[in-house]
Design a protein around this motif. Structure first.
Motif, PDB file in Angstrom:
ATOM      1  N   ALA A 201       0.827  -1.208   0.000  1.00  0.00           N
ATOM      2  CA  ALA A 201       0.000   0.000   0.000  1.00  0.00           C
ATOM      3  C   ALA A 201       0.861   1.258   0.000  1.00  0.00           C
ATOM      4  CB  ALA A 201      -0.930  -0.008   1.215  1.00  0.00           C
ATOM      5  N   MET A 202       1.953   1.233   0.749  1.00  0.00           N
ATOM      6  CA  MET A 202       2.844   2.400   0.756  1.00  0.00           C
ATOM      7  C   MET A 202       3.489   2.609  -0.606  1.00  0.00           C
ATOM      8  SD  MET A 202       4.873   3.196   4.271  1.00  0.00           S
ATOM      9  CE  MET A 202       5.501   1.589   4.699  1.00  0.00           C
ATOM     10  N   GLU A 203       3.934   1.525  -1.209  1.00  0.00           N
ATOM     11  CA  GLU A 203       4.571   1.643  -2.521  1.00  0.00           C
ATOM     12  C   GLU A 203       3.588   2.211  -3.544  1.00  0.00           C
ATOM     13  OE1 GLU A 203       7.214  -1.071  -5.632  1.00  0.00           O
ATOM     14  OE2 GLU A 203       6.281  -1.996  -3.881  1.00  0.00           O
ATOM     15  N   GLN A 204       2.353   1.739  -3.504  1.00  0.00           N
ATOM     16  CA  GLN A 204       1.341   2.249  -4.423  1.00  0.00           C
ATOM     17  C   GLN A 204       1.068   3.729  -4.162  1.00  0.00           C
ATOM     18  OE1 GLN A 204      -2.848   0.827  -4.072  1.00  0.00           O
ATOM     19  NE2 GLN A 204      -2.583   0.172  -6.190  1.00  0.00           N
ATOM     20  N   TYR A 205       1.024   4.114  -2.902  1.00  0.00           N
ATOM     21  CA  TYR A 205       0.803   5.520  -2.553  1.00  0.00           C
ATOM     22  C   TYR A 205       1.906   6.397  -3.139  1.00  0.00           C
ATOM     23  CZ  TYR A 205       1.040   9.797   0.206  1.00  0.00           C
ATOM     24  OH  TYR A 205       1.139  11.117   0.583  1.00  0.00           O
ATOM     25  N   PHE A 206       3.148   6.006  -2.935  1.00  0.00           N
ATOM     26  CA  PHE A 206       4.249   6.848  -3.403  1.00  0.00           C
ATOM     27  C   PHE A 206       4.296   6.905  -4.929  1.00  0.00           C
ATOM     28  CE2 PHE A 206       6.020   5.893   0.908  1.00  0.00           C
ATOM     29  CZ  PHE A 206       5.969   7.197   1.363  1.00  0.00           C
ATOM     30  N   GLN A 207       3.934   5.816  -5.588  1.00  0.00           N
ATOM     31  CA  GLN A 207       3.934   5.821  -7.050  1.00  0.00           C
ATOM     32  C   GLN A 207       2.870   6.762  -7.595  1.00  0.00           C
ATOM     33  OE1 GLN A 207       3.463   1.744  -8.260  1.00  0.00           O
ATOM     34  NE2 GLN A 207       5.625   1.250  -7.980  1.00  0.00           N
ATOM     35  N   ARG A 208       1.717   6.820  -6.934  1.00  0.00           N
ATOM     36  CA  ARG A 208       0.591   7.580  -7.462  1.00  0.00           C
ATOM     37  C   ARG A 208       0.497   8.988  -6.889  1.00  0.00           C
ATOM     38  NH1 ARG A 208      -4.443   3.192  -7.507  1.00  0.00           N
ATOM     39  NH2 ARG A 208      -3.503   1.716  -8.977  1.00  0.00           N
ATOM     40  N   GLU A 209       0.811   9.132  -5.618  1.00  0.00           N
ATOM     41  CA  GLU A 209       0.526  10.395  -4.958  1.00  0.00           C
ATOM     42  C   GLU A 209       1.702  10.983  -4.194  1.00  0.00           C
ATOM     43  OE1 GLU A 209      -3.330  10.703  -3.060  1.00  0.00           O
ATOM     44  OE2 GLU A 209      -3.801   8.656  -3.675  1.00  0.00           O
ATOM     45  N   GLY A 210       2.849  10.341  -4.233  1.00  0.00           N
ATOM     46  CA  GLY A 210       3.994  10.852  -3.492  1.00  0.00           C
ATOM     47  C   GLY A 210       4.363  12.259  -3.937  1.00  0.00           C
ATOM     48  N   ARG A 211       4.617  13.123  -2.973  1.00  0.00           N
ATOM     49  CA  ARG A 211       4.923  14.525  -3.252  1.00  0.00           C
ATOM     50  C   ARG A 211       6.396  14.804  -3.032  1.00  0.00           C
ATOM     51  NH1 ARG A 211       0.156  16.060   0.698  1.00  0.00           N
ATOM     52  NH2 ARG A 211       0.858  14.002   1.446  1.00  0.00           N
TER      53      ARG A 211
END
Length: 891
Positions: A201-211
């Motif tokens: 879930a963290m990896e997906q977050y950073f790929q899509r929404e990481g700032r």
């Protein structure tokens, strides 16, 4: 001693009052850390007090040593970090035991217990925690699942509850104070997000929404408690989010936004005196170093350092920060961190502002060795001014030469309008063609897909590029080479950021495109090479043979062959580009360039051989007591390799006749070696995102295209002595081992030497050499219309090579020193030292060789055939080579 400490710290005084036994302990031996407490499983109500008393006692010891000057600030920060990690580890282990009794544990598929991973960010992650700081934590876990206890919980709920209890155990203020303040706001979505996140879930977050700010935060991330190895694995998967593969000047945009937010907070809260967030403070040093790391860390692993001072040293070593600036920033950082610690040691308060109370000011100044507050302020201001200047220079708008307003207006009008006459007046010779090309570019779908920020950058960069190309020596050629490059980099906004942020790179790009079609093609095909235009090392000394080898072997760190080939291709592209720039700029003679290109090819072949052997061992097992070598012929063997040249290779092996590989699918020695050679050829020619390494020609092996791809050394020797043609012995003059087992390479040299010194009929040798050269010239010489083929033309480089090969074959039996050199210059020197060439013809041939070699490289760099007008210097070079042929009877 005690009085000095108490004068500087009310906190230490309070701790010694609560734990009086510590005073004698510190006075006798303050160097050894205190033993951590044992948190008894059956006494969880005692854990908070135990942890708090331990943290206070160990912090008092660190303060004692700092105030008395027994530790440098680096050691104090490391000690504070170690203390926090110890407390986190103790607390988590105790809570896990208690938690397992109620809810059981979560197990991985292999049955092993899966633990929570506690990631530390910020200064704890960087190993430089200040004295009274909060700790920035993020909780993660490998896989989803459910605990196996009497009251089972799903993984997210399980680890979230565990993490919340951990934060409470450390952070909650009790009668004994607190252990460590815990901040969980750096997790995905901050306070609105889940407390614990699965890695997926963290990896997906950073790929899509990481700032951008999260890249800065996770740059320092480090697992500090729980499943440390799992945490390290996750951080490796996250590395592409933090460090981009390309030169990432887009990181400065994120830095500007963060700095603007902090500046607004400083102004709103009147924090000018804040030594962390104020101008020239700790945060500016951290941002400066982290920004430079993010820009280049994707390409340079040495810059991926969590700790600030080692990162600063790495930036100085990489020539991204000058030694003077690096020393000044390091001194400022140590001064500011020491002052920050003293502010916090006073009362164990998380403060960064200078005190207003006169008594506190006097205590701080005196404890730091200053005569008074004003002297401390003077020293502080000097450091802050230097930091502010360096930070401001990093973020300041880059000064570029003013773009003619007409060109800027012309670009804004495209594609619907725009007047070709503007291009003509700017200096383009074929203005209608340039206008048509620019109009087509402006209509490209990729432009419409650009973000607003990327389009703004393009609208600044393109007029500047037009202005630069219009004043270059060859504006039309430069523009023609520029547009394909721009088409490619539109998909990578960071490259537009590079050209926008670094006018020097933009000017260098225009200069290269105007002068070299070859490099223009390389840049368009592989925009990663834009990095080289800004690398300070490009203008310095080029790597030596060992440095080239070391740069290539770094790719072997990749266990995956495809990833290793990509890394190797990128290294080769960058290094050959650097050599080409040095040649183009005439910073080194052509002879050095072709030698470096051959050394680079040697390194590439050695790495590919290791990759191929790795694959063979995996598929078929090792071949016991076997040796393998790759022999370079032609320009590779002669260390005169050109840009874009292919490699003439011959493969040799030695193994026992009954040798068989050890794997589940065994192969006998000849087949194993043949497969290995096939893999080497295939890997050298494999296309990757960074291109292919080399085209390979294996026709110089025994019996040519009809022969086996790989030969046993004994069979190679027999062929050379019994069946080889004279031209094959000529080729052997330049042959040398490019890679392989040293013992086999030494035996190859012995075989080569024996063949070259064998008795020969001088008349037959001369006739064979002349006949072969005439045949080659008839087939390959492209001299025409008064232009001369530098390589194959009469009096060209191949004529010189044939002359030298003839003399070696004729004289080596009498002069063994001729067996050593493979390159033309070295052979000429050996012939002169042996008395076989007089000084005058030697010097004339050396000059002719250097001149023709340089002319050939320049033709390659501008994608021109090796045909040059026969000016006086070329005519003189040709005459010297023809005269030498005549002098030795080769007519």
């Amino acid at each position: 001693m005690l009085a000095r400490v108490l004068a500087a710290s009310d906190f230490v005084a309070d701790v010694l009052q609560r734990q009086p036994e510590l005073a004698a302990r510190f006075a006798a031996d303050s160097a050894a850390p205190l033993a951590p407490p044992e948190l008894a499983r059956d006494s969880p109500h005692d854990w908070p007090a135990q942890l708090r008393r331990y943290r206070q006692a160990e912090s008092a010891r660190l303060a004692w040593r700092d105030i008395l000057g027994l530790d440098e600030i680096d050691a104090t920060l490391a000690g504070t970090t170690a203390l926090a990690e110890t407390c986190l580890g103790l607390a988590l282990a105790a809570l896990e035991t208690e938690f397992a009794q109620r809810h059981g544990v979560i197990r991985r598929a292999d049955g092993h217990v899966q633990r929570l991973v506690v990631f530390a960010l910020g200064k704890l992650g960087g190993g430089e925690l200040n004295f009274s700081s909060d700790v920035d934590l993020v909780y993660g876990y490998e896989d989803d699942g459910e605990s196996d206890g009497p009251r089972p919980l799903a993984a997210e709920q399980y680890y979230s509850r565990l993490g919340q209890q951990l934060a409470k155990l450390l952070d909650e203020v009790t009668a004994d104070g607190f252990c460590h303040r815990v901040d969980l706001r750096l997790r995905p979505y901050g306070n609105a997000g889940r407390v614990a996140w699965s890695f997926a879930a963290m990896e997906q977050y950073f790929q899509r929404e990481g700032r951008d700010w999260e890249r800065y935060a996770w740059q320092k991330a480090r697992p500090v408690a729980g499943a440390l190895m799992a945490g390290d694995r996750f951080l490796r998967t996250l590395r592409p989010f933090v460090y981009r593969r390309y030169l990432d000047y887009g990181a400065l945009d994120g830095l500007r936004e963060m700095k603007a937010a902090i500046a607004a907070e400083v102004a709103r809260k009147d924090l000018q005196g804040d030594i962390k967030r104020g101008p020239g403070g700790i945060r500016e040093i951290e941002f400066l170093v982290q920004a430079l790391q993010l820009i280049r860390g994707g390409r340079e692993p040495a810059l991926r350092e969590r700790r600030l001072l080692p990162a600063l040293d790495a930036l100085v070593a990489a020539r991204q920060v000058t030694p003077v600036a690096g020393a000044a920033l390091a001194a400022a950082y140590r001064f500011l961190r020491r002052l920050e610690n003293r502010l916090q040691m006073l009362r164990d308060a998380q403060v960064h502002a200078l005190p207003g109370d006169a008594s506190d000011r006097a205590r701080i100044a005196g404890g730091l060795g200053f005569d008074g507050w004003s002297e401390l302020l003077d020293a502080l201001q000097a450091h802050r001014d230097r930091v502010a200047a360096e930070f401001g220079a990093l973020l300041a708008p880059r000064r570029r030469q003013a773009t003619p307003s007409a060109l800027a207006a012309y670009w804004r009008a495209l594609p619907e309008a725009g007047d070709a006459q503007v291009l003509a007046e700017a200096g383009f010779e074929d203005a209608p063609a340039a206008h048509a090309a620019l109009r087509d570019f402006a209509r490209a779908p990729a432009l419409r897909a650009l973000s607003d920020s990327a389009r703004s950058r393009l609208d600044r960069v393109l007029p500047a590029l037009l202005g630069g190309t219009s004043t270059s020596p060859r504006p039309d050629a430069a523009l023609k080479r520029l547009l394909p490059l721009l088409q490619n980099i539109l998909r990578r906004a960071s490259y537009l950021a590079l050209l926008d942020e670094q006018p020097a790179a933009l000017q260098r790009l225009v200069d290269v495109l105007a002068r070299s079609a070859f490099l223009g093609e390389r840049l368009a095909a592989h925009p990663l090479l834009l990095d080289e235009l800004l690398d300070a090392r490009v203008a310095g000394a080029l790597p030596d043979r060992q440095a080239l080898f070391d740069a290539c072997t770094q790719s072997l760190a990749n266990e995956d062959t495809e990833a290793a080939l990509l890394a190797l291709n990128e290294a080769r592209q960058a290094l050959s580009f650097r050599i080409a720039l040095a040649t183009l700029d005439r910073r080194q003679p052509a002879g050095d360039s072709v030698r470096q290109l051959a050394w680079l090819a040697d390194a590439v072949v050695a790495v590919v051989l290791e990759l191929a052997q790795r694959e063979m061992r995996h598929a078929h097992g090792a071949l016991p007591d076997a040796r393998f070598a790759v022999v370079g012929y032609g320009s590779l063997g002669g260390e005169e390799l050109g840009f874009g040249s292919d490699l003439d290779l011959v493969f040799l092996y030695e193994a026992a006749a009954d040798a068989v590989s050890t794997g589940a699918r065994p192969l006998e020695a000849a087949r194993w070696s043949a497969r290995l050679a096939q893999k080497v050829v295939a890997l050298l020619g494999t296309m990757t995102a960074a291109g292919r390494l080399f085209d390979v020609d294996v026709r110089l092996r025994p019996d040519g295209a009809k022969g086996l791809l790989v030969s046993p050394l004994a069979g190679f020797a027999d062929y050379q002595h019994q069946r080889a043609w004279t031209w094959e012995h000529q080729a052997l003059v330049r042959a040398r081992c490019a890679a392989g087992e040293p013992a086999l390479c030494a035996r190859f040299d012995e075989v080569r030497g024996a063949v070259l010194v064998a008795p020969r009929d001088a008349g037959k040798l001369r006739g064979d050499v002349v006949a072969m050269r005439a045949r080659m010239r008839n087939e390959l010489d492209r001299s025409t219309d008064g232009r001369f083929d530098i390589k194959q033309g009469e009096g060209g480089l191949v004529d010189l090579e044939f002359l030298l090969q003839y003399l070696v074959l004729r004289e080596a039996a009498r002069v063994p020193a001729l067996l050593g050199p493979r390159d033309s210059a070295g052979l000429l020197d050996a012939l002169r030292e042996a008395g076989l060439l007089d000084h005058a013809p030697h010097d004339a041939l050396r000059h002719a060789h250097a001149l023709l070699l340089d002319a050939g490289l320049r033709c390659t760099l501008d994608r021109r055939p090796r045909l040059v007008a026969e000016d006086e210097s070329i005519a003189s070079a040709r005459a010297a080579i023809r005269a030498a042929w005549e002098a030795h009877g080769l007519t």
